[in-house]
Scaffold this motif. Structure first.
Motif, PDB file in Angstrom:
ATOM      1  N   MET A   1       0.848  -1.193   0.000  1.00 21.59           N
ATOM      2  CA  MET A   1       0.000   0.000   0.000  1.00 21.59           C
ATOM      3  C   MET A   1       0.887   1.248   0.000  1.00 21.59           C
ATOM      4  O   MET A   1       1.757   1.387   0.844  1.00 21.59           O
ATOM      5  CB  MET A   1      -0.893  -0.019   1.244  1.00 21.59           C
ATOM      6  N   LYS A   2       0.639   2.113  -0.936  1.00 21.92           N
ATOM      7  CA  LYS A   2       1.430   3.325  -1.058  1.00 21.92           C
ATOM      8  C   LYS A   2       0.778   4.459  -0.273  1.00 21.92           C
ATOM      9  O   LYS A   2      -0.433   4.630  -0.299  1.00 21.92           O
ATOM     10  CB  LYS A   2       1.559   3.693  -2.536  1.00 21.92           C
ATOM     11  N   LYS A   3       1.615   5.240   0.431  1.00 22.64           N
ATOM     12  CA  LYS A   3       1.121   6.364   1.226  1.00 22.64           C
ATOM     13  C   LYS A   3       0.795   7.550   0.343  1.00 22.64           C
ATOM     14  O   LYS A   3       1.457   7.787  -0.659  1.00 22.64           O
ATOM     15  CB  LYS A   3       2.205   6.824   2.207  1.00 22.64           C
ATOM     16  N   GLU A   4      -0.209   8.293   0.747  1.00 22.48           N
ATOM     17  CA  GLU A   4      -0.510   9.566   0.090  1.00 22.48           C
ATOM     18  C   GLU A   4       0.409  10.622   0.699  1.00 22.48           C
ATOM     19  O   GLU A   4       0.318  10.901   1.893  1.00 22.48           O
ATOM     20  CB  GLU A   4      -1.974   9.954   0.318  1.00 22.48           C
ATOM     21  N   LEU A   5       1.272  11.174  -0.104  1.00 25.14           N
ATOM     22  CA  LEU A   5       2.196  12.198   0.378  1.00 25.14           C
ATOM     23  C   LEU A   5       1.888  13.529  -0.291  1.00 25.14           C
ATOM     24  O   LEU A   5       1.376  13.561  -1.413  1.00 25.14           O
ATOM     25  CB  LEU A   5       3.638  11.787   0.084  1.00 25.14           C
ATOM     26  N   PRO A   6       2.208  14.634   0.394  1.00 28.80           N
ATOM     27  CA  PRO A   6       1.987  15.953  -0.200  1.00 28.80           C
ATOM     28  C   PRO A   6       2.790  16.125  -1.489  1.00 28.80           C
ATOM     29  O   PRO A   6       3.821  15.482  -1.678  1.00 28.80           O
ATOM     30  CB  PRO A   6       2.498  16.919   0.881  1.00 28.80           C
ATOM     31  N   ILE A   7       2.332  16.997  -2.341  1.00 27.51           N
ATOM     32  CA  ILE A   7       3.020  17.288  -3.599  1.00 27.51           C
ATOM     33  C   ILE A   7       4.352  17.990  -3.328  1.00 27.51           C
ATOM     34  O   ILE A   7       5.358  17.667  -3.930  1.00 27.51           O
ATOM     35  CB  ILE A   7       2.127  18.147  -4.526  1.00 27.51           C
ATOM     36  N   CYS A   8       4.356  18.910  -2.378  1.00 27.45           N
ATOM     37  CA  CYS A   8       5.554  19.695  -2.061  1.00 27.45           C
ATOM     38  C   CYS A   8       6.554  18.843  -1.269  1.00 27.45           C
ATOM     39  O   CYS A   8       6.213  18.296  -0.219  1.00 27.45           O
ATOM     40  CB  CYS A   8       5.157  20.920  -1.249  1.00 27.45           C
ATOM     41  N   PRO A   9       7.806  18.730  -1.748  1.00 29.53           N
ATOM     42  CA  PRO A   9       8.814  17.942  -1.042  1.00 29.53           C
ATOM     43  C   PRO A   9       9.117  18.448   0.379  1.00 29.53           C
ATOM     44  O   PRO A   9       9.387  17.650   1.268  1.00 29.53           O
ATOM     45  CB  PRO A   9      10.062  18.058  -1.923  1.00 29.53           C
ATOM     46  N   VAL A  10       9.063  19.768   0.584  1.00 26.82           N
ATOM     47  CA  VAL A  10       9.295  20.316   1.924  1.00 26.82           C
ATOM     48  C   VAL A  10       8.198  19.839   2.871  1.00 26.82           C
ATOM     49  O   VAL A  10       8.457  19.423   4.002  1.00 26.82           O
ATOM     50  CB  VAL A  10       9.373  21.866   1.894  1.00 26.82           C
ATOM     51  N   GLU A  11       6.978  19.867   2.391  1.00 26.34           N
ATOM     52  CA  GLU A  11       5.846  19.406   3.198  1.00 26.34           C
ATOM     53  C   GLU A  11       5.962  17.905   3.500  1.00 26.34           C
ATOM     54  O   GLU A  11       5.645  17.457   4.602  1.00 26.34           O
ATOM     55  CB  GLU A  11       4.533  19.705   2.472  1.00 26.34           C
ATOM     56  N   THR A  12       6.446  17.138   2.544  1.00 26.35           N
ATOM     57  CA  THR A  12       6.657  15.700   2.759  1.00 26.35           C
ATOM     58  C   THR A  12       7.668  15.480   3.883  1.00 26.35           C
ATOM     59  O   THR A  12       7.450  14.678   4.786  1.00 26.35           O
ATOM     60  CB  THR A  12       7.152  15.016   1.463  1.00 26.35           C
ATOM     61  N   THR A  13       8.777  16.211   3.834  1.00 28.47           N
ATOM     62  CA  THR A  13       9.804  16.092   4.870  1.00 28.47           C
ATOM     63  C   THR A  13       9.238  16.474   6.230  1.00 28.47           C
ATOM     64  O   THR A  13       9.447  15.767   7.225  1.00 28.47           O
ATOM     65  CB  THR A  13      11.022  16.980   4.531  1.00 28.47           C
ATOM     66  N   LEU A  14       8.483  17.567   6.276  1.00 26.84           N
ATOM     67  CA  LEU A  14       7.874  17.992   7.540  1.00 26.84           C
ATOM     68  C   LEU A  14       6.876  16.971   8.058  1.00 26.84           C
ATOM     69  O   LEU A  14       6.760  16.752   9.263  1.00 26.84           O
ATOM     70  CB  LEU A  14       7.203  19.353   7.385  1.00 26.84           C
ATOM     71  N   LYS A  15       6.168  16.335   7.151  1.00 27.78           N
ATOM     72  CA  LYS A  15       5.203  15.309   7.557  1.00 27.78           C
ATOM     73  C   LYS A  15       5.924  14.152   8.249  1.00 27.78           C
ATOM     74  O   LYS A  15       5.419  13.579   9.208  1.00 27.78           O
ATOM     75  CB  LYS A  15       4.439  14.818   6.324  1.00 27.78           C
ATOM     76  N   LEU A  16       7.120  13.827   7.782  1.00 25.09           N
ATOM     77  CA  LEU A  16       7.883  12.713   8.350  1.00 25.09           C
ATOM     78  C   LEU A  16       8.659  13.079   9.612  1.00 25.09           C
ATOM     79  O   LEU A  16       8.763  12.269  10.530  1.00 25.09           O
ATOM     80  CB  LEU A  16       8.853  12.153   7.307  1.00 25.09           C
ATOM     81  N   ILE A  17       9.230  14.276   9.667  1.00 24.98           N
ATOM     82  CA  ILE A  17      10.078  14.622  10.819  1.00 24.98           C
ATOM     83  C   ILE A  17       9.729  15.974  11.435  1.00 24.98           C
ATOM     84  O   ILE A  17      10.508  16.515  12.204  1.00 24.98           O
ATOM     85  CB  ILE A  17      11.578  14.607  10.445  1.00 24.98           C
ATOM     86  N   GLY A  18       8.560  16.512  11.129  1.00 20.63           N
ATOM     87  CA  GLY A  18       8.199  17.843  11.591  1.00 20.63           C
ATOM     88  C   GLY A  18       7.882  17.936  13.071  1.00 20.63           C
ATOM     89  O   GLY A  18       7.741  19.024  13.607  1.00 20.63           O
ATOM     90  N   ASP A  19       7.794  16.830  13.736  1.00 18.32           N
ATOM     91  CA  ASP A  19       7.520  16.821  15.163  1.00 18.32           C
ATOM     92  C   ASP A  19       8.826  17.014  15.937  1.00 18.32           C
ATOM     93  O   ASP A  19       9.848  16.425  15.602  1.00 18.32           O
ATOM     94  CB  ASP A  19       6.891  15.463  15.522  1.00 18.32           C
ATOM     95  N   LYS A  20       8.777  17.826  16.977  1.00 21.55           N
ATOM     96  CA  LYS A  20       9.954  18.104  17.800  1.00 21.55           C
ATOM     97  C   LYS A  20      10.601  16.814  18.299  1.00 21.55           C
ATOM     98  O   LYS A  20      11.817  16.653  18.260  1.00 21.55           O
ATOM     99  CB  LYS A  20       9.513  18.981  18.977  1.00 21.55           C
TER     100      LYS A  20
END
Length: 107
Positions: free
Chosen positions: A1-20
């Motif tokens: 199953m493939k994840k739905e990721l944001p179009i913007c690469p910066v947003e993708t990175t934040l989605k993965l590690i944006g938590d403190k």
């Protein structure tokens, strides 16, 4: 199953590690494998529940590898996957930026 990721690469990175907490977990695992207790101690104010949730999420995202040893009591170690380790330049940049900022505001 493939994840739905944001179009913007910066947003993708934040989605993965944006938590403190995730960034601090990455910071601690960059230097090598750690046990749960070691992570909890080095991060400090994180609760056991939140640390468990963050590690599970990072494992699902392919950033962290969880290895359980068949011992009594069970020993569990966490390390970065190759994908997780590839975030090192980002963490290094954050470190450098933080150092510069601290110098700048202490003038």
């Amino acid at each position: 199953m493939k994840k739905e990721l944001p179009i913007c690469p910066v947003e993708t990175t934040l989605k993965l590690i944006g938590d403190k907490w995730k960034v601090l977990i990455l910071r601690d695992l960059i230097n090598g494998t750690k046990r749960f207790g070691e992570l909890k101690s080095s991060i400090g104010s994180i609760s056991q529940k939140v640390l468990t949730q963050q590690l599970r999420s990072m494992e699902e995202d392919g950033l962290v590898l969880r290895k359980v040893y068949a011992e009594v009591p069970p020993r569990v170690e966490y390390s970065l996957t190759e994908t997780g380790a590839s975030l090192k330049p980002i963490l290094d940049s954050m470190w450098e930026w933080g150092e510069q900022y601290k110098k700048q505001i202490s003038v």
